[in-house]
Design a protein around this motif. Structure first.
Motif, PDB file in Angstrom:
ATOM      1  N   ASP A  34      12.271 -12.130  11.233  1.00 11.77           N
ATOM      2  CA  ASP A  34      11.148 -12.074  10.299  1.00 11.77           C
ATOM      3  C   ASP A  34      10.055 -11.152  10.821  1.00 11.77           C
ATOM      4  O   ASP A  34       9.926 -10.931  12.025  1.00 11.77           O
ATOM      5  CB  ASP A  34      10.518 -13.463  10.092  1.00 11.77           C
ATOM      6  CG  ASP A  34      11.373 -14.376   9.240  1.00 11.77           C
ATOM      7  OD1 ASP A  34      12.340 -13.890   8.624  1.00 11.77           O
ATOM      8  OD2 ASP A  34      11.067 -15.581   9.189  1.00 11.77           O
ATOM      9  N   THR A  35       9.276 -10.658   9.915  1.00 11.39           N
ATOM     10  CA  THR A  35       8.138  -9.817  10.254  1.00 11.39           C
ATOM     11  C   THR A  35       6.855 -10.623  10.098  1.00 11.39           C
ATOM     12  O   THR A  35       6.677 -11.314   9.098  1.00 11.39           O
ATOM     13  CB  THR A  35       8.078  -8.600   9.304  1.00 11.39           C
ATOM     14  OG1 THR A  35       9.264  -7.845   9.455  1.00 11.39           O
ATOM     15  CG2 THR A  35       6.875  -7.735   9.590  1.00 11.39           C
ATOM     16  N   MET A  36       5.982 -10.549  11.093  1.00 15.54           N
ATOM     17  CA  MET A  36       4.647 -11.115  10.977  1.00 15.54           C
ATOM     18  C   MET A  36       3.713  -9.940  10.701  1.00 15.54           C
ATOM     19  O   MET A  36       3.800  -8.899  11.350  1.00 15.54           O
ATOM     20  CB  MET A  36       4.209 -11.817  12.267  1.00 15.54           C
ATOM     21  CG  MET A  36       2.853 -12.459  12.147  1.00 15.54           C
ATOM     22  SD  MET A  36       2.116 -13.097  13.693  1.00 15.54           S
ATOM     23  CE  MET A  36       3.449 -13.842  14.550  1.00 15.54           C
ATOM     24  N   LYS A  37       2.851 -10.105   9.744  1.00 13.99           N
ATOM     25  CA  LYS A  37       1.918  -9.037   9.376  1.00 13.99           C
ATOM     26  C   LYS A  37       0.513  -9.436   9.822  1.00 13.99           C
ATOM     27  O   LYS A  37       0.094 -10.576   9.631  1.00 13.99           O
ATOM     28  CB  LYS A  37       1.955  -8.832   7.863  1.00 13.99           C
ATOM     29  CG  LYS A  37       1.010  -7.790   7.339  1.00 13.99           C
ATOM     30  CD  LYS A  37       1.185  -7.671   5.831  1.00 13.99           C
ATOM     31  CE  LYS A  37       0.102  -6.861   5.204  1.00 13.99           C
ATOM     32  NZ  LYS A  37       0.231  -6.843   3.734  1.00 13.99           N
ATOM     33  N   VAL A  38      -0.189  -8.482  10.422  1.00 12.40           N
ATOM     34  CA  VAL A  38      -1.566  -8.706  10.868  1.00 12.40           C
ATOM     35  C   VAL A  38      -2.447  -7.610  10.279  1.00 12.40           C
ATOM     36  O   VAL A  38      -2.116  -6.430  10.381  1.00 12.40           O
ATOM     37  CB  VAL A  38      -1.674  -8.669  12.414  1.00 12.40           C
ATOM     38  CG1 VAL A  38      -3.119  -8.838  12.856  1.00 12.40           C
ATOM     39  CG2 VAL A  38      -0.789  -9.738  13.045  1.00 12.40           C
ATOM     40  N   GLU A  39      -3.540  -8.024   9.667  1.00 11.21           N
ATOM     41  CA  GLU A  39      -4.524  -7.075   9.154  1.00 11.21           C
ATOM     42  C   GLU A  39      -5.865  -7.399   9.800  1.00 11.21           C
ATOM     43  O   GLU A  39      -6.280  -8.562   9.825  1.00 11.21           O
ATOM     44  CB  GLU A  39      -4.656  -7.170   7.638  1.00 11.21           C
ATOM     45  CG  GLU A  39      -3.421  -6.742   6.894  1.00 11.21           C
ATOM     46  CD  GLU A  39      -3.560  -6.828   5.383  1.00 11.21           C
ATOM     47  OE1 GLU A  39      -4.632  -7.254   4.883  1.00 11.21           O
ATOM     48  OE2 GLU A  39      -2.592  -6.480   4.688  1.00 11.21           O
ATOM     49  N   ILE A  40      -6.533  -6.380  10.325  1.00 11.80           N
ATOM     50  CA  ILE A  40      -7.843  -6.550  10.952  1.00 11.80           C
ATOM     51  C   ILE A  40      -8.801  -5.572  10.295  1.00 11.80           C
ATOM     52  O   ILE A  40      -8.519  -4.373  10.229  1.00 11.80           O
ATOM     53  CB  ILE A  40      -7.776  -6.285  12.467  1.00 11.80           C
ATOM     54  CG1 ILE A  40      -6.775  -7.229  13.127  1.00 11.80           C
ATOM     55  CG2 ILE A  40      -9.167  -6.422  13.088  1.00 11.80           C
ATOM     56  CD1 ILE A  40      -6.502  -6.924  14.587  1.00 11.80           C
ATOM     57  N   ASN A  41      -9.908  -6.095   9.804  1.00 10.39           N
ATOM     58  CA  ASN A  41     -10.908  -5.259   9.145  1.00 10.39           C
ATOM     59  C   ASN A  41     -12.302  -5.608   9.653  1.00 10.39           C
ATOM     60  O   ASN A  41     -12.618  -6.780   9.854  1.00 10.39           O
ATOM     61  CB  ASN A  41     -10.866  -5.469   7.624  1.00 10.39           C
ATOM     62  CG  ASN A  41      -9.579  -4.972   7.011  1.00 10.39           C
ATOM     63  OD1 ASN A  41      -9.339  -3.779   7.008  1.00 10.39           O
ATOM     64  ND2 ASN A  41      -8.755  -5.884   6.523  1.00 10.39           N
ATOM     65  N   TYR A  42     -13.102  -4.573   9.859  1.00 17.45           N
ATOM     66  CA  TYR A  42     -14.523  -4.728  10.165  1.00 17.45           C
ATOM     67  C   TYR A  42     -15.288  -4.144   8.982  1.00 17.45           C
ATOM     68  O   TYR A  42     -15.049  -3.004   8.602  1.00 17.45           O
ATOM     69  CB  TYR A  42     -14.921  -3.925  11.411  1.00 17.45           C
ATOM     70  CG  TYR A  42     -14.383  -4.460  12.710  1.00 17.45           C
ATOM     71  CD1 TYR A  42     -15.011  -5.514  13.351  1.00 17.45           C
ATOM     72  CD2 TYR A  42     -13.260  -3.897  13.304  1.00 17.45           C
ATOM     73  CE1 TYR A  42     -14.524  -5.996  14.554  1.00 17.45           C
ATOM     74  CE2 TYR A  42     -12.767  -4.371  14.502  1.00 17.45           C
ATOM     75  CZ  TYR A  42     -13.418  -5.421  15.126  1.00 17.45           C
ATOM     76  OH  TYR A  42     -12.942  -5.889  16.310  1.00 17.45           O
ATOM     77  N   SER A  43     -16.191  -4.910   8.424  1.00 13.20           N
ATOM     78  CA  SER A  43     -16.975  -4.371   7.319  1.00 13.20           C
ATOM     79  C   SER A  43     -18.272  -3.766   7.857  1.00 13.20           C
ATOM     80  O   SER A  43     -18.671  -4.026   8.995  1.00 13.20           O
ATOM     81  CB  SER A  43     -17.289  -5.464   6.293  1.00 13.20           C
ATOM     82  OG  SER A  43     -18.148  -6.435   6.861  1.00 13.20           O
ATOM     83  N   GLU A  44     -18.906  -2.970   7.034  1.00 16.14           N
ATOM     84  CA  GLU A  44     -20.162  -2.314   7.429  1.00 16.14           C
ATOM     85  C   GLU A  44     -21.248  -3.325   7.787  1.00 16.14           C
ATOM     86  O   GLU A  44     -22.113  -3.044   8.604  1.00 16.14           O
ATOM     87  CB  GLU A  44     -20.645  -1.414   6.286  1.00 16.14           C
ATOM     88  CG  GLU A  44     -19.676  -0.317   5.927  1.00 16.14           C
ATOM     89  CD  GLU A  44     -20.097   1.009   6.497  1.00 16.14           C
ATOM     90  OE1 GLU A  44     -21.280   1.183   6.807  1.00 16.14           O
ATOM     91  OE2 GLU A  44     -19.211   1.870   6.635  1.00 16.14           O
ATOM     92  N   ASP A  45     -21.188  -4.511   7.179  1.00 15.18           N
ATOM     93  CA  ASP A  45     -22.218  -5.522   7.434  1.00 15.18           C
ATOM     94  C   ASP A  45     -21.898  -6.420   8.632  1.00 15.18           C
ATOM     95  O   ASP A  45     -22.557  -7.425   8.865  1.00 15.18           O
ATOM     96  CB  ASP A  45     -22.482  -6.360   6.188  1.00 15.18           C
ATOM     97  CG  ASP A  45     -21.290  -7.213   5.771  1.00 15.18           C
ATOM     98  OD1 ASP A  45     -20.180  -7.022   6.309  1.00 15.18           O
ATOM     99  OD2 ASP A  45     -21.469  -8.085   4.906  1.00 15.18           O
ATOM    100  N   GLY A  46     -20.865  -6.043   9.420  1.00 16.68           N
ATOM    101  CA  GLY A  46     -20.568  -6.768  10.655  1.00 16.68           C
ATOM    102  C   GLY A  46     -19.598  -7.922  10.521  1.00 16.68           C
ATOM    103  O   GLY A  46     -19.496  -8.758  11.417  1.00 16.68           O
ATOM    104  N   LEU A  47     -18.858  -7.987   9.417  1.00 18.14           N
ATOM    105  CA  LEU A  47     -17.882  -9.060   9.244  1.00 18.14           C
ATOM    106  C   LEU A  47     -16.533  -8.630   9.817  1.00 18.14           C
ATOM    107  O   LEU A  47     -15.982  -7.600   9.434  1.00 18.14           O
ATOM    108  CB  LEU A  47     -17.713  -9.420   7.766  1.00 18.14           C
ATOM    109  CG  LEU A  47     -16.660 -10.498   7.475  1.00 18.14           C
ATOM    110  CD1 LEU A  47     -17.098 -11.851   8.037  1.00 18.14           C
ATOM    111  CD2 LEU A  47     -16.396 -10.603   5.983  1.00 18.14           C
ATOM    112  N   LEU A  48     -16.015  -9.438  10.738  1.00 19.14           N
ATOM    113  CA  LEU A  48     -14.671  -9.261  11.262  1.00 19.14           C
ATOM    114  C   LEU A  48     -13.753 -10.162  10.449  1.00 19.14           C
ATOM    115  O   LEU A  48     -13.995 -11.368  10.331  1.00 19.14           O
ATOM    116  CB  LEU A  48     -14.610  -9.651  12.738  1.00 19.14           C
ATOM    117  CG  LEU A  48     -13.217  -9.806  13.355  1.00 19.14           C
ATOM    118  CD1 LEU A  48     -12.436  -8.497  13.315  1.00 19.14           C
ATOM    119  CD2 LEU A  48     -13.325 -10.330  14.780  1.00 19.14           C
ATOM    120  N   LEU A  49     -12.719  -9.587   9.874  1.00 17.05           N
ATOM    121  CA  LEU A  49     -11.744 -10.333   9.082  1.00 17.05           C
ATOM    122  C   LEU A  49     -10.365 -10.082   9.675  1.00 17.05           C
ATOM    123  O   LEU A  49      -9.915  -8.939   9.765  1.00 17.05           O
ATOM    124  CB  LEU A  49     -11.778  -9.871   7.622  1.00 17.05           C
ATOM    125  CG  LEU A  49     -10.752 -10.492   6.683  1.00 17.05           C
ATOM    126  CD1 LEU A  49     -10.999 -11.990   6.519  1.00 17.05           C
ATOM    127  CD2 LEU A  49     -10.807  -9.793   5.329  1.00 17.05           C
TER     128      LEU A  49
END
Length: 108
Positions: A34-49
């Motif tokens: 199986d594949t595990m998918k990871v997405e990491i995003n930083y928004s301009e307002d400082g939110l780490l998702l």
């Protein structure tokens, strides 16, 4: 900068703990194709998702909680650490595309 180093440390720790828990609980620590998918995003307002998706055994969100800290033993604190360093932890399950979807949020 120190702020950026702190963000990266929190990101890395949360991601490592979450991924380890997925391998341990969704896949019973067994090899999988199986594949595990990871997405990491930083928004301009400082939110780490951080979002993790897997196709392992479905999680039961209400059963996911840290163990009692008075029960002193090695391991088993990943959920506790994630809860301490992230502002929001959301577990979702689905039968479309991915079985489990873990969402971690941290506002800096």
């Amino acid at each position: 900068s120190i702020r950026r180093q702190r963000q990266m440390c929190i990101r890395d720790r949360a991601l490592a703990e979450a991924a380890q828990n997925i391998v341990k609980h969704a896949y019973n620590s067994k090899p999988s194709t199986d594949t595990m998918k990871v997405e990491i995003n930083y928004s301009e307002d400082g939110l780490l998702l951080i979002e993790l998706f897997d196709k392992g055994k479905a999680a039961i969100p209400e059963n996911i909680k840290p163990r009692n800290l008075d029960d002193v033993k090695a391991g088993g604190l990943g959920t506790f650490f994630i809860g301490q360093i992230m502002d929001q932890v959301i577990f979702k399950t689905s039968k479309v595309d991915w079985v489990n979807h873990l969402i971690l949020k941290k506002q800096f």
